[in-house]
Design a protein around this motif. Structure first.
Motif, PDB file in Angstrom:
ATOM      1  N   LEU A  50       1.144   4.378  13.236  1.00 59.84           N
ATOM      2  CA  LEU A  50      -0.144   5.452  12.789  1.00 59.84           C
ATOM      3  C   LEU A  50      -1.181   4.759  12.617  1.00 59.84           C
ATOM      4  N   PRO A  51      -2.427   5.613  12.236  1.00 60.32           N
ATOM      5  CA  PRO A  51      -3.462   4.886  11.946  1.00 60.32           C
ATOM      6  C   PRO A  51      -3.666   3.907  10.934  1.00 60.32           C
ATOM      7  N   HIS A  52      -4.323   2.789  10.926  1.00 58.26           N
ATOM      8  CA  HIS A  52      -4.364   1.870  10.111  1.00 58.26           C
ATOM      9  C   HIS A  52      -5.311   2.288   8.728  1.00 58.26           C
ATOM     10  N   ILE A  53      -4.714   2.089   7.483  1.00 56.87           N
ATOM     11  CA  ILE A  53      -5.386   2.212   6.418  1.00 56.87           C
ATOM     12  C   ILE A  53      -6.235   0.987   5.909  1.00 56.87           C
ATOM     13  N   ALA A  54      -7.607   0.864   6.170  1.00 53.55           N
ATOM     14  CA  ALA A  54      -8.131  -0.251   5.923  1.00 53.55           C
ATOM     15  C   ALA A  54      -8.177  -0.586   4.337  1.00 53.55           C
ATOM     16  N   MET A  55      -8.309  -2.048   4.197  1.00 60.37           N
ATOM     17  CA  MET A  55      -9.009  -2.308   2.654  1.00 60.37           C
ATOM     18  C   MET A  55     -10.239  -1.912   2.483  1.00 60.37           C
ATOM     19  N   CYS A 112     -15.069   8.702   4.303  1.00 57.48           N
ATOM     20  CA  CYS A 112     -14.735   7.140   4.576  1.00 57.48           C
ATOM     21  C   CYS A 112     -13.686   6.996   5.562  1.00 57.48           C
ATOM     22  N   ALA A 113     -13.556   5.891   6.141  1.00 53.69           N
ATOM     23  CA  ALA A 113     -12.332   5.740   7.271  1.00 53.69           C
ATOM     24  C   ALA A 113     -11.111   5.816   6.869  1.00 53.69           C
ATOM     25  N   GLN A 114     -10.860   5.651   5.467  1.00 57.47           N
ATOM     26  CA  GLN A 114      -9.599   5.598   4.988  1.00 57.47           C
ATOM     27  C   GLN A 114      -9.160   7.073   4.920  1.00 57.47           C
ATOM     28  N   HIS A 169      -5.875  11.995   6.922  1.00 57.79           N
ATOM     29  CA  HIS A 169      -6.041  13.124   7.344  1.00 57.79           C
ATOM     30  C   HIS A 169      -5.129  13.112   9.147  1.00 57.79           C
ATOM     31  N   GLN A 170      -5.143  11.949   9.751  1.00 56.29           N
ATOM     32  CA  GLN A 170      -4.487  11.993  11.022  1.00 56.29           C
ATOM     33  C   GLN A 170      -2.922  11.746  10.577  1.00 56.29           C
ATOM     34  N   ILE A 171      -2.625  10.966   9.724  1.00 56.43           N
ATOM     35  CA  ILE A 171      -1.461  10.863   9.212  1.00 56.43           C
ATOM     36  C   ILE A 171      -0.584  12.278   8.771  1.00 56.43           C
ATOM     37  N   GLY A 186       0.764  -1.177  -0.062  1.00 53.98           N
ATOM     38  CA  GLY A 186      -0.175   0.105  -0.069  1.00 53.98           C
ATOM     39  C   GLY A 186       0.737   1.305  -0.016  1.00 53.98           C
ATOM     40  N   LYS A 187       2.019   1.411  -0.724  1.00 59.07           N
ATOM     41  CA  LYS A 187       2.859   2.203  -0.519  1.00 59.07           C
ATOM     42  C   LYS A 187       2.334   3.567  -1.402  1.00 59.07           C
ATOM     43  N   THR A 188       2.035   3.243  -2.557  1.00 57.06           N
ATOM     44  CA  THR A 188       1.466   4.395  -3.410  1.00 57.06           C
ATOM     45  C   THR A 188       0.170   4.752  -2.660  1.00 57.06           C
ATOM     46  N   SER A 189      -0.735   4.287  -2.587  1.00 58.82           N
ATOM     47  CA  SER A 189      -1.893   4.630  -1.821  1.00 58.82           C
ATOM     48  C   SER A 189      -1.617   5.586  -0.611  1.00 58.82           C
ATOM     49  N   LEU A 190      -0.732   5.224   0.109  1.00 60.12           N
ATOM     50  CA  LEU A 190      -0.355   6.041   1.165  1.00 60.12           C
ATOM     51  C   LEU A 190       0.206   7.212   0.839  1.00 60.12           C
ATOM     52  N   SER A 191       1.231   7.223  -0.110  1.00 61.96           N
ATOM     53  CA  SER A 191       1.881   8.723  -0.643  1.00 61.96           C
ATOM     54  C   SER A 191       0.890   9.460  -1.232  1.00 61.96           C
ATOM     55  N   VAL A 192       0.110   9.000  -2.200  1.00 65.10           N
ATOM     56  CA  VAL A 192      -1.053   9.684  -2.726  1.00 65.10           C
ATOM     57  C   VAL A 192      -2.068  10.343  -1.614  1.00 65.10           C
ATOM     58  N   GLY A 193      -2.450   9.461  -0.829  1.00 60.03           N
ATOM     59  CA  GLY A 193      -3.450   9.820   0.095  1.00 60.03           C
ATOM     60  C   GLY A 193      -2.897  10.911   1.355  1.00 60.03           C
ATOM     61  N   ALA A 194      -1.728  10.623   1.791  1.00 54.92           N
ATOM     62  CA  ALA A 194      -1.157  11.578   2.636  1.00 54.92           C
ATOM     63  C   ALA A 194      -0.830  12.808   2.003  1.00 54.92           C
TER      64      ALA A 194
END
Length: 309
Positions: free
Chosen positions: A217-222, A243-245, A250-252, A14-22
């Motif tokens: 840090l907070p869990h990024i759920a599937m 959504c939860a993700q 936003h916490q990250i 989930g590296k790219t989804s974390l990069s884009v999302g953060a």
């Protein structure tokens, strides 16, 4: 300016989804953000954000890293047109380009591989730079680690992620000593790609991750919502703001901003001496000339030399 590398040599975490999302969450909070797609596969650019690769002949990230182009950062970036951005913020992307696959071979020619990305970013004007690293401990990842102030590490609750984290820490420590830079901070581990309720195996792995001495840090759920956002080329924070993700991202983002506010310096790490390619060629030619007494000796006299006054 704070530079954060999202790094894990283990793929599929989930590296790219974390990069884009953060990056998108920081932009929504009013930060000026640049996302650097350092992964030659280019998933952040094309799959998650729906942007084209830099076309051939245009200034690009691989051209800048290999010193084939030395212009301003602004000519390498594009703004994402479909992301929510808070007042005063921006969400820019330094996209991938076809030359990224050949870049590692070209970086091998430099005397101190690792500082090229830092030189590209040193005059950028952003609050945050997020680097999406390739899933490998290679020269591109070394470039990100040399330039970065801290890292986010996406992990899974299993034994393979624990081993990958240990290898990453060894790599970071080795690079710090090799290039004589300040210690890289670990901003946190981001668990992802697992479902609840957790199995006993996953719970044991999570306990071991907590024991690594890095904050979790907070869990990024599937969830299918992640894939739906990517299929439309829209950050999940824009596509599904409630959504939860999105809440976790936003916490990250708030954690990253807290590090920036308390950082003593926002300067980009830099090497102590400037690399000069002509000097490097002369050094190589001289070394070969001294050690070669055969028929090829005279060929080294034909190599270009920089005139000195």
């Amino acid at each position: 300016m704070q530079i954060t590398s999202v790094v894990n040599q283990k793929g599929g975490v989930g590296k790219t989804s974390l990069s884009v999302g953060a990056a998108a969450a920081l932009a929504e909070q009013g930060m000026r953000v640049l996302l650097v797609d350092l992964d030659p596969q280019g998933h952040a650019t094309t799959e998650f954000l729906g942007l084209p690769e830099t076309p051939p002949g245009k200034p690009s990230l691989p051209m800048a890293l290999s010193k084939m182009w030395k212009g301003p950062v602004e000519e390498l970036v594009v703004s994402h047109p479909r992301a929510n951005v808070g007042e005063g913020g921006c969400f820019d992307v330094m996209p991938t380009a076809p030359g990224m696959f050949d870049l590692v071979r070209r970086l091998d020619q430099f005397r101190m591989p690792g500082w090229e990305l830092a030189r590209v970013l040193q005059f950028a004007h952003y609050d945050h730079v997020i680097i999406d690293c390739p899933p490998a401990l290679d020269l591109l990842t070394n470039n990100a680690l040399a330039a970065t102030h801290g890292v986010l590490v996406p992990v899974q609750p299993d034994r393979t992620s624990i081993r990958a984290l240990r290898l990453l820490r060894d790599q970071v420590h080795h690079l710090e000593q090799l290039i004589n830079r300040e210690p890289v901070q670990y901003y946190g581990l981001v668990p992802g790609l697992y479902r609840r309720p957790m199995s006993g195996y996953a719970e044991a792995a999570m306990r071991e991750l907590h024991a690594m001495g890095i904050q979790v840090l907070p869990h990024i759920a599937m969830g299918v919502v992640v894939n739906e956002a990517a299929s439309r080329g829209i950050p999940i924070t824009t596509f599904a703001p409630h959504c939860a993700q999105t809440g976790a991202l936003h916490q990250i983002a708030a954690t990253l901003e807290s590090y920036r506010k308390h950082s003593p310096s926002g300067s980009v790490p830099q090497p102590s001496e400037e690399f000069v390619f002509e000097d490097f060629i002369n050094e190589v030619a001289g070394a070969r000339n001294r050690n070669d007494t055969g028929a090829r000796k005279g060929l080294y006299d034909l190599m270009p030399r920089r005139s000195r006054r």
